[in-house]
Design a protein around this motif. Structure first.
Motif, PDB file in Angstrom:
ATOM      1  N   PRO A  77       0.832  -1.209   0.000  1.00 55.54           N
ATOM      2  CA  PRO A  77       0.000   0.000   0.000  1.00 55.54           C
ATOM      3  C   PRO A  77       0.864   1.256   0.000  1.00 55.54           C
ATOM      4  O   PRO A  77       2.016   1.193   0.432  1.00 55.54           O
ATOM      5  CB  PRO A  77      -0.746  -0.123   1.329  1.00 55.54           C
ATOM      6  CG  PRO A  77       0.207  -0.850   2.224  1.00 55.54           C
ATOM      7  CD  PRO A  77       0.935  -1.822   1.347  1.00 55.54           C
ATOM      8  N   PRO A  78       0.305   2.379  -0.424  1.00 56.64           N
ATOM      9  CA  PRO A  78       1.062   3.633  -0.361  1.00 56.64           C
ATOM     10  C   PRO A  78       1.321   4.023   1.100  1.00 56.64           C
ATOM     11  O   PRO A  78       0.497   3.732   1.969  1.00 56.64           O
ATOM     12  CB  PRO A  78       0.142   4.656  -1.030  1.00 56.64           C
ATOM     13  CG  PRO A  78      -1.199   4.047  -1.072  1.00 56.64           C
ATOM     14  CD  PRO A  78      -1.036   2.567  -0.982  1.00 56.64           C
ATOM     15  N   VAL A  79       2.469   4.659   1.344  1.00 55.13           N
ATOM     16  CA  VAL A  79       2.796   5.071   2.714  1.00 55.13           C
ATOM     17  C   VAL A  79       3.295   6.513   2.717  1.00 55.13           C
ATOM     18  O   VAL A  79       3.796   7.008   1.711  1.00 55.13           O
ATOM     19  CB  VAL A  79       3.880   4.168   3.351  1.00 55.13           C
ATOM     20  CG1 VAL A  79       3.337   2.790   3.641  1.00 55.13           C
ATOM     21  CG2 VAL A  79       5.127   4.101   2.478  1.00 55.13           C
ATOM     22  N   ALA A  80       3.150   7.165   3.879  1.00 56.38           N
ATOM     23  CA  ALA A  80       3.665   8.518   4.048  1.00 56.38           C
ATOM     24  C   ALA A  80       5.091   8.409   4.541  1.00 56.38           C
ATOM     25  O   ALA A  80       5.369   7.688   5.514  1.00 56.38           O
ATOM     26  CB  ALA A  80       2.813   9.284   5.047  1.00 56.38           C
ATOM     27  N   GLU A  81       6.001   9.143   3.906  1.00 54.92           N
ATOM     28  CA  GLU A  81       7.417   9.053   4.285  1.00 54.92           C
ATOM     29  C   GLU A  81       7.688   9.949   5.495  1.00 54.92           C
ATOM     30  O   GLU A  81       8.280  11.010   5.392  1.00 54.92           O
ATOM     31  CB  GLU A  81       8.307   9.402   3.092  1.00 54.92           C
ATOM     32  CG  GLU A  81       8.193   8.315   2.017  1.00 54.92           C
ATOM     33  CD  GLU A  81       9.238   8.444   0.930  1.00 54.92           C
ATOM     34  OE1 GLU A  81       9.622   7.409   0.373  1.00 54.92           O
ATOM     35  OE2 GLU A  81       9.667   9.577   0.629  1.00 54.92           O
ATOM     36  N   ARG A  82       7.213   9.456   6.599  1.00 57.02           N
ATOM     37  CA  ARG A  82       7.284  10.179   7.856  1.00 57.02           C
ATOM     38  C   ARG A  82       7.907   9.248   8.887  1.00 57.02           C
ATOM     39  O   ARG A  82       7.765   8.028   8.780  1.00 57.02           O
ATOM     40  CB  ARG A  82       5.841  10.525   8.237  1.00 57.02           C
ATOM     41  CG  ARG A  82       5.663  11.138   9.588  1.00 57.02           C
ATOM     42  CD  ARG A  82       4.190  11.375   9.867  1.00 57.02           C
ATOM     43  NE  ARG A  82       4.035  11.555  11.290  1.00 57.02           N
ATOM     44  CZ  ARG A  82       2.888  11.498  11.942  1.00 57.02           C
ATOM     45  NH1 ARG A  82       1.763  11.270  11.291  1.00 57.02           N
ATOM     46  NH2 ARG A  82       2.852  11.672  13.237  1.00 57.02           N
ATOM     47  N   PHE A  83       8.592   9.795   9.894  1.00 57.84           N
ATOM     48  CA  PHE A  83       9.115   8.938  10.965  1.00 57.84           C
ATOM     49  C   PHE A  83       8.974   9.615  12.316  1.00 57.84           C
ATOM     50  O   PHE A  83       8.823  10.836  12.402  1.00 57.84           O
ATOM     51  CB  PHE A  83      10.584   8.556  10.708  1.00 57.84           C
ATOM     52  CG  PHE A  83      11.559   9.704  10.808  1.00 57.84           C
ATOM     53  CD1 PHE A  83      11.869  10.466   9.696  1.00 57.84           C
ATOM     54  CD2 PHE A  83      12.173  10.015  12.015  1.00 57.84           C
ATOM     55  CE1 PHE A  83      12.775  11.521   9.778  1.00 57.84           C
ATOM     56  CE2 PHE A  83      13.082  11.064  12.112  1.00 57.84           C
ATOM     57  CZ  PHE A  83      13.385  11.821  10.991  1.00 57.84           C
ATOM     58  N   GLU A  84       9.003   8.785  13.345  1.00 59.01           N
ATOM     59  CA  GLU A  84       8.943   9.311  14.704  1.00 59.01           C
ATOM     60  C   GLU A  84       9.955   8.567  15.564  1.00 59.01           C
ATOM     61  O   GLU A  84      10.212   7.380  15.357  1.00 59.01           O
ATOM     62  CB  GLU A  84       7.546   9.137  15.301  1.00 59.01           C
ATOM     63  CG  GLU A  84       6.511  10.034  14.649  1.00 59.01           C
ATOM     64  CD  GLU A  84       5.352  10.344  15.581  1.00 59.01           C
ATOM     65  OE1 GLU A  84       4.792   9.393  16.138  1.00 59.01           O
ATOM     66  OE2 GLU A  84       5.038  11.534  15.734  1.00 59.01           O
ATOM     67  N   LEU A  85      10.509   9.302  16.540  1.00 52.48           N
ATOM     68  CA  LEU A  85      11.442   8.708  17.497  1.00 52.48           C
ATOM     69  C   LEU A  85      10.731   8.512  18.834  1.00 52.48           C
ATOM     70  O   LEU A  85      10.079   9.437  19.335  1.00 52.48           O
ATOM     71  CB  LEU A  85      12.645   9.642  17.684  1.00 52.48           C
ATOM     72  CG  LEU A  85      13.588   9.308  18.852  1.00 52.48           C
ATOM     73  CD1 LEU A  85      14.315   7.993  18.611  1.00 52.48           C
ATOM     74  CD2 LEU A  85      14.584  10.442  19.080  1.00 52.48           C
ATOM     75  N   PHE A  86      10.864   7.309  19.395  1.00 48.21           N
ATOM     76  CA  PHE A  86      10.286   7.020  20.712  1.00 48.21           C
ATOM     77  C   PHE A  86      11.372   6.551  21.660  1.00 48.21           C
ATOM     78  O   PHE A  86      12.231   5.750  21.291  1.00 48.21           O
ATOM     79  CB  PHE A  86       9.224   5.924  20.606  1.00 48.21           C
ATOM     80  CG  PHE A  86       8.021   6.345  19.805  1.00 48.21           C
ATOM     81  CD1 PHE A  86       6.947   6.966  20.417  1.00 48.21           C
ATOM     82  CD2 PHE A  86       7.988   6.137  18.436  1.00 48.21           C
ATOM     83  CE1 PHE A  86       5.848   7.370  19.668  1.00 48.21           C
ATOM     84  CE2 PHE A  86       6.889   6.545  17.686  1.00 48.21           C
ATOM     85  CZ  PHE A  86       5.820   7.165  18.312  1.00 48.21           C
ATOM     86  N   ILE A  87      11.333   7.089  22.886  1.00 47.78           N
ATOM     87  CA  ILE A  87      12.218   6.598  23.937  1.00 47.78           C
ATOM     88  C   ILE A  87      11.360   6.365  25.174  1.00 47.78           C
ATOM     89  O   ILE A  87      10.615   7.253  25.587  1.00 47.78           O
ATOM     90  CB  ILE A  87      13.353   7.604  24.255  1.00 47.78           C
ATOM     91  CG1 ILE A  87      14.178   7.898  22.985  1.00 47.78           C
ATOM     92  CG2 ILE A  87      14.261   7.055  25.351  1.00 47.78           C
ATOM     93  CD1 ILE A  87      15.248   8.972  23.165  1.00 47.78           C
ATOM     94  N   LYS A  88      11.436   5.179  25.724  1.00 47.04           N
ATOM     95  CA  LYS A  88      10.649   4.798  26.908  1.00 47.04           C
ATOM     96  C   LYS A  88       9.148   5.084  26.708  1.00 47.04           C
ATOM     97  O   LYS A  88       8.469   5.616  27.590  1.00 47.04           O
ATOM     98  CB  LYS A  88      11.147   5.537  28.154  1.00 47.04           C
ATOM     99  CG  LYS A  88      12.621   5.299  28.454  1.00 47.04           C
ATOM    100  CD  LYS A  88      12.824   4.415  29.659  1.00 47.04           C
ATOM    101  CE  LYS A  88      14.268   4.043  29.884  1.00 47.04           C
ATOM    102  NZ  LYS A  88      14.742   2.931  29.037  1.00 47.04           N
TER     103      LYS A  88
END
Lengths: 188, 320
Positions: free
Chosen positions: B225-236
Motif C-alpha cells: 500500500p502507499p505510505v507517508a514518508e514520515r518517521f517518529e522517534l520514541f524513547i521509553k
C-alpha cells in the motif's frame, strides 16, 4: 440531563457510561504529536465500585449522571429493606442490601448517614466514620492472657463483631471506626 | 510566603539543560548546518486540524484596524522559505506554542529543535538523528521498524489494509468511547493506547512509513500500500521527534491546506489563514529535503530519567 465536554471532566463529576453511573477519578490529556488529542479518563462505577479506564476524543461529550449525596436519617429495617427519611422534607427512601453493603452492620435507628442517590433512589449508603455502639456479648477478660494479643471478640447491638481490649465488658458503649472495624475507645 | 517563585527544575537539571543545548549546537556546527531564526509571531498559522495556535492582536501605530496574529506551533514554514531561498541545510532551537495542550508530557510553551537536510530522504535523516543521540549519551543505537510492523505486532492488525470495522472493534475493546470515528482517529487511538507504550523501552526506537491518512507534511510514496514518508522517534514509550521526507509540491501543499481547513470547519474550529508566502516559496521550488522536529524538553526528561516535563523546565506553565 445535562451533558459535559471532556474539558469539564473534573474529579468527582458523575457521568453515565453504558447505562451505569460513574464518578471521574482522573482525566489525563493524551496526544500523539501530529494526531488527534484524547482524554484518558479513569472512572469509578458507583454501583460496583470497580474502576475502569475509557478514552474520549477531546471535545466529545458525555451525559451526566443524576447522582447526589444527601444526609438521611435511618429509621428501621423490615429484614429485607432499609428505610431512611430526609429530616427536612420527611420524604422516605428505601435502600436494598446491595446499597447498604457494609453500612447495615454499623447503623442503628436515628443515625444520620450520607446516602448517594441515583435518579432519586439510594445507590450507596455510607455509615458515619465513627459510631458509638453497645456491647451485647463478650467473654469476661482474663488478666495476663497475651496469647490473643490482648484483645477479644465483642458482639455489638447492631450485630457487628469487633475486637476489643480485654478490660472492656458486656453492656459498655464503645466508639468504633467503621472504615477499619477498629475499636477506638470506651464511651462514658 | 508561597514557594511558587522558585524554579521547577533543580539546579543540577538547569546545568544538564545547558550542556544538552551546547552539544546539539556543536553537533550541527560540526556538520555545517546553519543556525537560523524565524519569526515566532506570524500573519499565517498552521492549518493542521490537530494543532491549535495561540492568537494575539497587533495594534498598529499607523492604522486603526487591529491585526490578528498567530504564535507559531513550529518554525517549519519560515524555515522552508529559507530553504527555498537557497540557505542550504539549516537548524533552529526555539520556543513554540500550542494551545489546548497541558499534561505530564505537554506544556503549551516548549522548546523545539528543528532541522532540515538538503537531498536527504527520511532514512538518511534517521541516520543523522541516531548520530546525534549517540553524541548526547543515549549510547545504544536505535532500532528501526516500520509503522505497519510495530502496529501488527502489538495488535495483530495490518494498519494499512484493515477495514474500518476491524479498527473500530479494536478501539472499543481498548476503551475508546463514542462512535463514527474516522480511520485516522482510530489509528491514533490504537497506536497511542496499545503500540506506543512499548516503543523504545530498551533503546531508542525509530518508526517510519506512516499510513497515508497521517501524512501531515510528508511525501507519499506510491507503494502497495502507499505510505507517508514520515518517521517518529520514541524513547521509553514517549514520542520525542517527528520527521518527514518533505512534501515539495506546491499544488499538493495547497490542497492539503484546504482539506485541513474543511476538516477544521467540520470540527467547529475556526479555519486558519493559509501561509501564502510558504506556497509562493514552494512554487519557486523547495529543494528535495528531509526535516525533523524534536522536543528538547522531552529529550532532556528521558536523559535525566524524570517522568514529567515539570521536572526539567525551569518554570512550568502554571508558574509562568
Amino acid at each position: 440531563m445535562s451533558t459535559f465536554s471532556t474539558s469539564e471532566f473534573k474529579a468527582g463529576l458523575k457521568l453515565m457510561i453504558d447505562g451505569d453511573p460513574y464518578s471521574v477519578i482522573e482525566n489525563e490529556h493524551v496526544k500523539p504529536g501530529k494526531g488527534q488529542a484524547f482524554n484518558r479518563v479513569r472512572l469509578r462505577n458507583l454501583k460496583t465500585g470497580r474502576v475502569l479506564e475509557r478514552t474520549f476524543k477531546s471535545g466529545d461529550t458525555c451525559e451526566g449522571a443524576d447522582v447526589v449525596e444527601v444526609d438521611l436519617q435511618y429509621l428501621y429495617t423490615d429484614g429485607e429493606m432499609w428505610h431512611f427519611m430526609d429530616p427536612n422534607s420527611f420524604e422516605q427512601y428505601i435502600a436494598d442490601a446491595k446499597a447498604m453493603a457494609d453500612a447495615s452492620q454499623w447503623i442503628k435507628p436515628e443515625e444520620e448517614c450520607v446516602v448517594t442517590l441515583w435518579n432519586g433512589s439510594p445507590l450507596y449508603v455510607s455509615a458515619p466514620n465513627f459510631v458509638n455502639l453497645k456491647i451485647t456479648e463478650t467473654d469476661p477478660g482474663l488478666r495476663g492472657d497475651t496469647a490473643t494479643g490482648g484483645t477479644k471478640p465483642a458482639k455489638l447491638e447492631t450485630g457487628a463483631v469487633v475486637r476489643v481490649p480485654l478490660f472492656v465488658e458486656e453492656g459498655e458503649i464503645i466508639r468504633v471506626d467503621t472504615r477499619t472495624s477498629a475499636y477506638m475507645s470506651r464511651v462514658k | 510566603m508561597s514557594d511558587s517563585w522558585q524554579p521547577a527544575a533543580s539546579l543540577v537539571v538547569l546545568k544538564q539543560r545547558a550542556s544538552l543545548w551546547a552539544k546539539v549546537r556543536e553537533f550541527m556546527a560540526g556538520r555545517g548546518i546553519l543556525e537560523v531564526e524565524t519569526p515566532v509571531l506570524s500573519h499565517a498559522g498552521t492549518t493542521d486540524p490537530n494543532l491549535d495556535s495561540f492568537t494575539t492582536t497587533f495594534k498598529s501605530p499607523v492604522s486603526t484596524i487591529p491585526e490578528s496574529l498567530y504564535l507559531h506551533t513550529s518554525p517549519e514554514f519560515g524555515m522552508k522559505r529559507l530553504l527555498a531561498a537557497g540557505s542550504g541545510s539549516i537548524y533552529q532551537i526555539c520556543h513554540v506554542f500550542r494551545n489546548e495542550e497541558l499534561g505530564r508530557h505537554h506544556q503549551p510553551e516548549f522548546t523545539m529543535l528543528e532541522w532540515y537536510r538538503i537531498h536527504f530522504d527520511h532514512h538518511k535523516l534517521m541516520d543523522e538523528l541516531d548520530d546525534l543521540l549517540l553524541l548526547i549519551g543515549l549510547s545504544s543505537p536505535s532500532v528501526r521498524h516500520s509503522y505497519a510492523f510495530v502496529f501488527e505486532k502489538a495488535t495483530g492488525i495490518d494498519p494499512h489494509r484493515a477495514s474500518l470495522t476491524q479498527l473500530q472493534d479494536m478501539a472499543i475493546k481498548l476503551g475508546l468511547q463514542g462512535k463514527d470515528h474516522s480511520r485516522s482517529i482510530l489509528l491514533d487511538f490504537i497506536f497511542s493506547a496499545r503500540v506506543m507504550p512499548g516503543l523504545g523501552q530498551q533503546q531508542p526506537e525509530l518508526i517510519y512509513d506512516f499510513p497515508v491518512c497521517q501524512a501531515a507534511l510528508a511525501r507519499i510514496r506510491t507503494d502497495d500500500p502507499p505510505v507517508a514518508e514520515r518517521f517518529e522517534l520514541f524513547i521509553k514509550g514517549i514520542e520525542i521527534a517527528n520527521g518527514f521526507h518533505e512534501l515539495t509540491d506546491a499544488n499538493e501543499q495547497q490542497e492539503r491546506f484546504e482539506a485541513d481547513n474543511r476538516l477544521r470547519m467540520a470540527m467547529n474550529k475556526p479555519p486558519v489563514c493559509m501561509d501564502k508566502n510558504l506556497l509562493a516559496a514552494l512554487q519557486q521550488g523547495l529543494p528535495a529535503c528531509a526535516g525533523v522536529a524534536l522536543g528538547m524538553d522531552r529529550l532532556l526528561m528521558v536523559i535525566v530519567g524524570h517522568d514529567t516535563l515539570d521536572q526539567v523546565v525551569n518554570f512550568t506553565f502554571n508558574q509562568a
